[in-house]
Design a protein around this motif. Sequence first.
Motif, PDB file in Angstrom:
ATOM      1  N   THR A  14       0.845  -1.198   0.000  1.00  0.00           N
ATOM      2  CA  THR A  14       0.000   0.000   0.000  1.00  0.00           C
ATOM      3  C   THR A  14       0.877   1.244   0.000  1.00  0.00           C
ATOM      4  OG1 THR A  14      -0.054   0.168   2.399  1.00  0.00           O
ATOM      5  CG2 THR A  14      -1.744  -1.237   1.368  1.00  0.00           C
ATOM      6  N   ILE A  15       0.252   2.393  -0.135  1.00  0.00           N
ATOM      7  CA  ILE A  15       1.007   3.641  -0.083  1.00  0.00           C
ATOM      8  C   ILE A  15       1.656   3.804   1.295  1.00  0.00           C
ATOM      9  CG2 ILE A  15      -0.918   5.146   0.641  1.00  0.00           C
ATOM     10  CD1 ILE A  15       0.141   7.125  -1.566  1.00  0.00           C
ATOM     11  N   THR A  16       1.015   3.263   2.335  1.00  0.00           N
ATOM     12  CA  THR A  16       1.589   3.320   3.689  1.00  0.00           C
ATOM     13  C   THR A  16       2.831   2.450   3.784  1.00  0.00           C
ATOM     14  OG1 THR A  16      -0.605   3.707   4.617  1.00  0.00           O
ATOM     15  CG2 THR A  16       1.096   2.951   6.142  1.00  0.00           C
ATOM     16  N   SER A  17       2.759   1.230   3.230  1.00  0.00           N
ATOM     17  CA  SER A  17       3.934   0.358   3.304  1.00  0.00           C
ATOM     18  C   SER A  17       5.085   0.901   2.466  1.00  0.00           C
ATOM     19  CB  SER A  17       3.595  -1.084   2.913  1.00  0.00           C
ATOM     20  OG  SER A  17       2.805  -1.158   1.769  1.00  0.00           O
ATOM     21  N   ARG A  19       5.694   4.123   2.055  1.00  0.00           N
ATOM     22  CA  ARG A  19       6.261   5.204   2.882  1.00  0.00           C
ATOM     23  C   ARG A  19       7.111   4.628   4.007  1.00  0.00           C
ATOM     24  NH1 ARG A  19       0.709   8.558   2.442  1.00  0.00           N
ATOM     25  NH2 ARG A  19       1.338  10.027   0.822  1.00  0.00           N
ATOM     26  N   ASN A  20       6.679   3.511   4.563  1.00  0.00           N
ATOM     27  CA  ASN A  20       7.462   2.861   5.632  1.00  0.00           C
ATOM     28  C   ASN A  20       8.795   2.345   5.103  1.00  0.00           C
ATOM     29  OD1 ASN A  20       5.562   3.387   7.613  1.00  0.00           O
ATOM     30  ND2 ASN A  20       4.523   1.411   7.374  1.00  0.00           N
ATOM     31  N   TYR A  22      10.455   3.636   2.675  1.00  0.00           N
ATOM     32  CA  TYR A  22      11.248   4.851   2.472  1.00  0.00           C
ATOM     33  C   TYR A  22      11.835   5.337   3.799  1.00  0.00           C
ATOM     34  CZ  TYR A  22      12.082   9.867   1.691  1.00  0.00           C
ATOM     35  OH  TYR A  22      12.632  11.118   1.650  1.00  0.00           O
ATOM     36  N   LYS A  23      11.012   5.354   4.840  1.00  0.00           N
ATOM     37  CA  LYS A  23      11.489   5.821   6.156  1.00  0.00           C
ATOM     38  C   LYS A  23      12.584   4.924   6.708  1.00  0.00           C
ATOM     39  CE  LYS A  23       7.141   8.032   7.492  1.00  0.00           C
ATOM     40  NZ  LYS A  23       5.866   7.816   8.190  1.00  0.00           N
ATOM     41  N   PRO A 143      -3.411   8.743  -5.709  1.00  0.00           N
ATOM     42  CA  PRO A 143      -1.967   8.913  -5.528  1.00  0.00           C
ATOM     43  C   PRO A 143      -1.260   9.171  -6.860  1.00  0.00           C
ATOM     44  CG  PRO A 143      -2.769   6.960  -4.363  1.00  0.00           C
ATOM     45  CD  PRO A 143      -3.876   7.416  -5.252  1.00  0.00           C
ATOM     46  N   PHE A 187       3.434  11.547  -4.214  1.00  0.00           N
ATOM     47  CA  PHE A 187       3.975  10.759  -3.091  1.00  0.00           C
ATOM     48  C   PHE A 187       5.295  10.100  -3.454  1.00  0.00           C
ATOM     49  CE2 PHE A 187       2.080   7.262  -5.386  1.00  0.00           C
ATOM     50  CZ  PHE A 187       2.785   6.116  -5.005  1.00  0.00           C
TER      51      PHE A 187
END
Length: 298
Positions: A14-17, A19-20, A22-23, A143, A187
């Motif tokens: 997902t877009i959340t995973s 981003r994770n 990336y972090k 997105p 994003f």
Amino acid sequence: MDTSPRPESRKPVTITSLRNMYKKGEPIAMLTAHDFPSAYVADSACMDMVLVGDSLAMVALGMNDTNAVTLDDMILHCRSVSRAAKSAFVVGDLPMGSYEVSPQQAVQSAIRLVKEGFVQGVKLEGGVDYAPAIQAITTAGIPVVAHIGLTPQRQNALGGFRAQGKTVAGALKLLEDAYSVQEAGAFMVVLEAIPAEIAAIITQKLHIPTIGIGAGNGCSGQVLVQVDMTGNFEPGRHLPKFVKKYADVWAESKKGIEQYRAEVKTREYPAKEHTYAISEELVAEFQKIVDAQEGKSH
């Protein structure tokens, strides 16, 4: 030992995973696909993202460049890819002519890609000039992956397929584009054909992931065109400098097809194991009836 997750155990990306990843500093692996089989193999190989790139114009439709492909073409291919990609995050390219006229046109095209092509995000080429389009699409809840540097849809304006950002002024323009698309709500941003050092600096300055294609190892992830990296193309075709060929699918396919042709010509194929069994009695009975019918007709 292969420690990659098995496809059946993968949770959807997902877009959340993303981003994770990336972090955490985990590189994001993206690959193009243009139909069900190419998406199925990319998903099975645990790609984080699958891009239905407008490169399919050349690699799947035999066109000279990406500019000839239409939004309807892209929707058909996005739909095929989305059916196969059960875990990867699927992004579809907005082709030339589907978003440049106005932000409203961009939103309408993006909505069609999502609703009819079943993608989870869209990609469009351009920096500062297309920030309003990116903002409008993200405001609509879709997105957006931006794409700066070498933008193939604008190759005629760029003087062909040439690396970008090779002067201080050029590099500063790329950084301005990168900040602009980030501010507009993208994003993620693809950096194409940019010196590795410049791409690394731009990546460090942003707070969204960068995906490199011919932009060195300092990006947050990488993308390649699947037919290029698998070697699924005719001999002698020009490959960009940044492509690493990981397989030779063309040679393997041709070898198999040539063997098939040879075996057909010699009647070696199909062999007995490739046919369906029937009892000799039934064959004899069938032959008898056919022969009798033939006798009556003469």
